[in-house]
Design an enzyme around this catalytic site. Structure first.
Site, PDB file in Angstrom:
ATOM      1  N   THR A  84      12.605 -53.550 -91.687  1.00  0.00           N
ATOM      2  CA  THR A  84      11.388 -53.835 -92.441  1.00  0.00           C
ATOM      3  C   THR A  84      10.505 -54.841 -91.738  1.00  0.00           C
ATOM      4  O   THR A  84       9.362 -55.039 -92.135  1.00  0.00           O
ATOM      5  CB  THR A  84      11.746 -54.378 -93.839  1.00  0.00           C
ATOM      6  OG1 THR A  84      12.539 -55.558 -93.689  1.00  0.00           O
ATOM      7  CG2 THR A  84      12.489 -53.346 -94.652  1.00  0.00           C
ATOM      8  N   ASN A  85      11.021 -55.495 -90.714  1.00  0.00           N
ATOM      9  CA  ASN A  85      10.266 -56.551 -90.054  1.00  0.00           C
ATOM     10  C   ASN A  85       9.784 -56.175 -88.664  1.00  0.00           C
ATOM     11  O   ASN A  85       9.385 -57.052 -87.900  1.00  0.00           O
ATOM     12  CB  ASN A  85      11.121 -57.819 -89.960  1.00  0.00           C
ATOM     13  CG  ASN A  85      11.330 -58.453 -91.312  1.00  0.00           C
ATOM     14  OD1 ASN A  85      10.422 -59.025 -91.886  1.00  0.00           O
ATOM     15  ND2 ASN A  85      12.533 -58.319 -91.840  1.00  0.00           N
ATOM     16  N   ILE A  87       8.342 -52.821 -85.739  1.00  0.00           N
ATOM     17  CA  ILE A  87       8.079 -51.446 -85.340  1.00  0.00           C
ATOM     18  C   ILE A  87       8.226 -51.362 -83.825  1.00  0.00           C
ATOM     19  O   ILE A  87       8.142 -52.358 -83.108  1.00  0.00           O
ATOM     20  CB  ILE A  87       6.679 -50.951 -85.769  1.00  0.00           C
ATOM     21  CG1 ILE A  87       5.584 -51.886 -85.237  1.00  0.00           C
ATOM     22  CG2 ILE A  87       6.587 -50.793 -87.258  1.00  0.00           C
ATOM     23  CD1 ILE A  87       4.184 -51.377 -85.549  1.00  0.00           C
ATOM     24  N   ASP A 231      29.391 -55.061 -76.284  1.00  0.00           N
ATOM     25  CA  ASP A 231      28.716 -54.020 -77.076  1.00  0.00           C
ATOM     26  C   ASP A 231      28.314 -52.859 -76.174  1.00  0.00           C
ATOM     27  O   ASP A 231      27.137 -52.565 -76.011  1.00  0.00           O
ATOM     28  CB  ASP A 231      27.490 -54.616 -77.768  1.00  0.00           C
ATOM     29  CG  ASP A 231      26.862 -53.658 -78.777  1.00  0.00           C
ATOM     30  OD1 ASP A 231      27.556 -52.709 -79.202  1.00  0.00           O
ATOM     31  OD2 ASP A 231      25.691 -53.853 -79.129  1.00  0.00           O
TER      32      ASP A 231
END
Length: 442
Positions: A84-85, A87, A231
């Protein structure tokens, strides 16, 4: 500052990047329209020149603003949400003549301190590894002010809350506010993710050997700095460039050996999937070593050979069961060293209730003996039993490509003071740190 609205595009229209490479100007008029104070649509300036390429230009799309230097030509078909924070989108950088990925993150991202810590850690380790042959770092980091406020659709907010398991009360629905300063992170657009090559069966045996070799050399470079990656996700963390070179990205899960306390290893260890995590990282207070990355490299090697995922695990118990089915149960001493508490009890109970042969031999039935030996000595429960990266590189598997004289170790020292301070930083301190240490000059 000029403001434009991105017009609707047909996805088949690739003309946005039509230009001559030796030209000093690019025509963007056919893709964007400017709106004056009376709401009338006006044609934008059609020339991008060395003198105006760093001027700020703001585009509006779906109610959000993207403010970038004029030299960044945005492909409107590629704009996607990343939480939501933020793009993300693809653009063409007129100055460097390269297609790039730009990630825009609101300063509000740092209100969630865990997100902020991960961003800072990524930047710190990018700085440390910059210049490494197998490392891809941000090309630039800049910030621009928002031209308007933006509130995302309710469905987007709800999906974010559900996926993150956060407390809904901690979420602000106003994600972008006028005059907020957003951060933009620019990186070169890779040719492929490693997962693309694995899943599309694009590799022959020579390709597999070369790519696996480069993965190991990249790990050796990071390990020379006393850092493990943790990772090794072929979809989000490892890419292949146009010259078929492996590039590591996303260093927010990196761990500084001999310096980071073990609690930090577990406190902020967040990956998209368990599938590449070594069993000792699931639970426990073991001494973490480079062997953690050797496990992840072993999983990647298996996937390169198989042309598909080895594990599909999304929680700790599921992952331990998948490992158990592949390589069998750990010995009592191995189990106690690798997993602790509830998970050790779970693993022993699972072993007691299930009796079947490991699937390792059938899974890798098409592999040769050298490949099998490497896999067996990388994918083992106890990290103390795994081959080191150097031992793997000395395998006959690489006898035609391994050059012992062609390795350049990381020659930089990590600023340990900044590194340790991360956990104590508040949102405004994190954004100030980016301003002071990482931001490109305007």
């Amino acid at each position: 500052m000029d403001i434009y609205y991105i017009l609707n595009h047909d996805n088949s229209d690739n003309n946005i990047f039509d230009f001559e490479n030796n030209s000093d100007t690019i025509d963007i008029g056919k893709n964007y329209k400017k709106c004056n104070g009376q709401g009338q649509m006006l044609p934008p300036p059609t020339l991008i020149t060395p003198s105006n390429q760093n001027d700020t230009i703001t585009y509006y799309t779906d109610g959000r603003s993207i403010s970038v230097p004029r030299k960044m030509l945005i492909d409107p078909n590629t704009i996607v949400d990343c939480g939501t924070n933020g793009i993300m989108f693809i653009a063409f950088n007129f100055e460097t003549q390269k297609r790039v990925i730009l990630k825009k993150l609101s300063k509000r991202m740092f209100d969630n301190e865990l997100n902020g810590h991960r961003i800072i850690r990524n930047l710190i380790f990018q700085n440390l590894f910059q210049g490494g042959k197998h490392i891809s770092t941000y090309q630039s980091i800049f910030k621009r002010k928002c031209s308007d406020s933006y509130q995302p659709p309710l469905t987007s907010i709800l999906n974010s809350i559900i996926s993150s398991n956060d407390n809904p009360q901690q979420h602000s629905t106003l994600i972008q506010q006028k005059d907020d300063e957003d951060f933009y992170f620019e990186s070169i657009q890779p040719q492929y993710s490693l997962l693309n090559l694995i899943s599309n069966n694009m590799l022959d045996q020579d390709d597999i050997c070369q790519l696996f070799y480069e993965i190991l050399m990249g790990l050796k470079f990071m390990h020379s700095a006393g850092v493990i990656h943790r990772d090794l996700d072929p979809e989000n963390s490892i890419f292949v460039d146009e010259n078929f070179n492996i590039k590591f990205t996303e260093f927010n899960n990196c761990f500084l050996l001999d310096t980071d306390p073990t609690f930090l290893f577990n406190k902020e260890y967040i990956t998209n999937t368990y599938s590449y995590r070594a069993p000792e990282t699931i639970w426990g207070d073991s001494l973490y070593t480079e062997a953690t990355d050797v496990w992840g490299a072993g999983v990647l090697f298996a996937e390169l050979l198989l042309g598909k995922r080895l594990f599909r695990s999304f929680n700790s118990k599921e992952h331990l069961k998948s490992i158990y089915k592949l390589i069998g149960a750990p010995k009592a001493s191995e189990g106690a060293y690798v997993v602790k508490g509830e998970l050790l009890f779970f693993l022993m109970e699972y072993n007691r209730k299930n009796s079947f042969q490991p699937t390792f031999n059938n899974t890798f039935i098409g592999c040769n003996q050298i490949q099998i030996d490497l896999l067996k000595n990388m994918l083992c429960w106890d990290p103390r039993d795994r081959y080191s990266v150097n031992e793997i590189l000395e395998s006959p598997y690489f006898e035609n490509i391994h050059d012992r004289t062609n390795f350049i170790p990381c020659d930089k020292n990590l600023n340990v003071n900044i590194h340790f301070d991360i956990l104590n930083l508040k949102p405004n301190q994190m954004t100030n740190l980016i301003d002071q240490e990482f931001l490109n000059p305007s």
